[in-house]
Design an enzyme around this catalytic site. Structure first.
Site, mmCIF file in Angstrom:
data_model
loop_
_atom_site.group_PDB
_atom_site.id
_atom_site.type_symbol
_atom_site.label_atom_id
_atom_site.label_comp_id
_atom_site.label_asym_id
_atom_site.label_seq_id
_atom_site.Cartn_x
_atom_site.Cartn_y
_atom_site.Cartn_z
ATOM 1 N N LEU A 1 29.058 39.058 25.971
ATOM 2 C CA LEU A 1 30.240 40.285 25.401
ATOM 3 C C LEU A 1 29.795 41.685 24.431
ATOM 4 C CD1 LEU A 1 32.997 40.287 25.800
ATOM 5 C CD2 LEU A 1 33.188 38.708 24.020
ATOM 6 N N TYR B 1 34.571 43.658 33.702
ATOM 7 C CA TYR B 1 35.893 42.448 33.431
ATOM 8 C C TYR B 1 35.475 41.771 31.662
ATOM 9 C CZ TYR B 1 39.046 42.087 38.053
ATOM 10 O OH TYR B 1 39.551 42.335 38.438
ATOM 11 N N GLU B 2 36.032 42.044 30.859
ATOM 12 C CA GLU B 2 35.685 41.884 29.423
ATOM 13 C C GLU B 2 34.995 40.458 29.535
ATOM 14 O OE1 GLU B 2 37.907 40.424 25.598
ATOM 15 O OE2 GLU B 2 39.123 41.528 27.238
ATOM 16 N N SER B 3 34.604 39.904 30.088
ATOM 17 C CA SER B 3 33.839 38.852 30.207
ATOM 18 C C SER B 3 32.727 38.915 30.271
ATOM 19 C CB SER B 3 34.294 37.347 31.516
ATOM 20 O OG SER B 3 34.720 37.882 33.104
#
Length: 281
Positions: free
Chosen positions: A88, A57-59
């Site tokens: 990130l 996931y982007e986080s």
């Protein structure tokens, strides 16, 4: 596609769309996924046939195994169940831009015939009718992932002849333009909707209907598309969900509903701190 399936009346179009998307994920796949249906599809694959997939996931959560679907990329469930959590910039530089992502799973508000996506505005950019959540990491995912799967409901409002805004590039104007611009990823290789599945045609790269769901006609799919939809010479019919696929997906949604409802009740019971009093010296 011959698998044991449930009654055609025992599942919803959204369930069919999620399950059809999940089936495209291969074991061992490194998958960069967003929130919503892409997250549900990826986690369904992880809980069924692709237990060894790496979910990112982007986080910054890598190899996460959420027990429930996250509300956002910042949901604590992702970090708590991850193999690692990284900054990130590392997600984008080391994983995405370095070509380590096999599949990017994206949604959108609009898509055109060449798989370009809009998640920014409906209407004019300066005075839009609706301002959408925006790009987030989608443009980078669409640019660098080895391939993209797009999941969205099909209607003339979502499948449009011309995007109100291009957030993420697909095949641009088709006919090899993506390659001429030296964009590294292969672009959208499947668009999964609540009616069927589209893939880019060889040469033109125009999205073409290659499979429909049971009891969904080609005419209905054409009517739900904002451009003259190309149809493959050989049309597959996607097998209905199996009992196991439906059970796992519904259990996942039920766990998610219970967990988020519990969190909402707890947050309502937590008293807000009293405002600080100001004392003049």
């Amino acid at each position: 596609m011959s698998v044991h399936s449930c009654s055609v009346n025992s599942y919803t179009p959204d369930e069919m769309m999620t399950i059809a998307a999940a089936r495209l994920i291969r074991p061992g796949c490194v998958c960069f996924v967003g929130i919503g249906v892409p997250s549900a599809a990826a986690n369904l694959a992880r809980l069924t046939h692709a237990a060894d997939m790496v979910l990112i996931y982007e986080s910054g959560a890598i190899g996460t195994h959420p027990r429930v679907l996250p509300l956002s990329i910042g949901d604590g469930e992702l970090a708590e169940t991850a193999t690692a959590v990284v900054p990130l910039p590392e997600i984008f530089s080391y994983w995405l831009q370095a070509g380590r992502i096999d599949v990017g799973f994206l949604g959108a508000a609009q898509i055109d015939r060449f798989g370009n996506l809009n998640s920014t505005v409906i209407g004019g950019y300066r005075k839009p009718k609706t301002r959408l959540p925006g790009a987030g990491g989608a443009p980078e995912i669409a640019h660098h992932a080895k391939q993209i799967f797009v999941v969205l409901k099909q209607s003339p409002r979502t499948f449009v002849a011309k995007l109100d805004f291009c957030t993420s590039a697909g095949f641009i104007n088709g006919h090899g333009e993506r390659a001429r611009r030296a964009i590294p990823g292969a672009g959208p290789q499947a668009v999964i909707t609540d009616l069927g599945v589209l893939k880019p045609a060889t040469g033109s790269q125009e999205l073409t209907l290659v499979a429909r769901y049971e009891n969904v006609s080609v005419e209905r799919i054409r009517a739900a598309t904002g451009w003259p939809l190309a149809v493959a010479d050989r049309m597959d019919v996607v097998a209905a969900p199996t009992a196991d696929e439906l059970r796992v997906l519904r259990d996942l949604h039920k766990r998610t509903e219970i967990a988020h409802a519990s969190n909402t009740r707890r947050s309502k019971k937590t008293p807000r701190p009293a405002p600080a009093s100001h004392v003049n010296p």
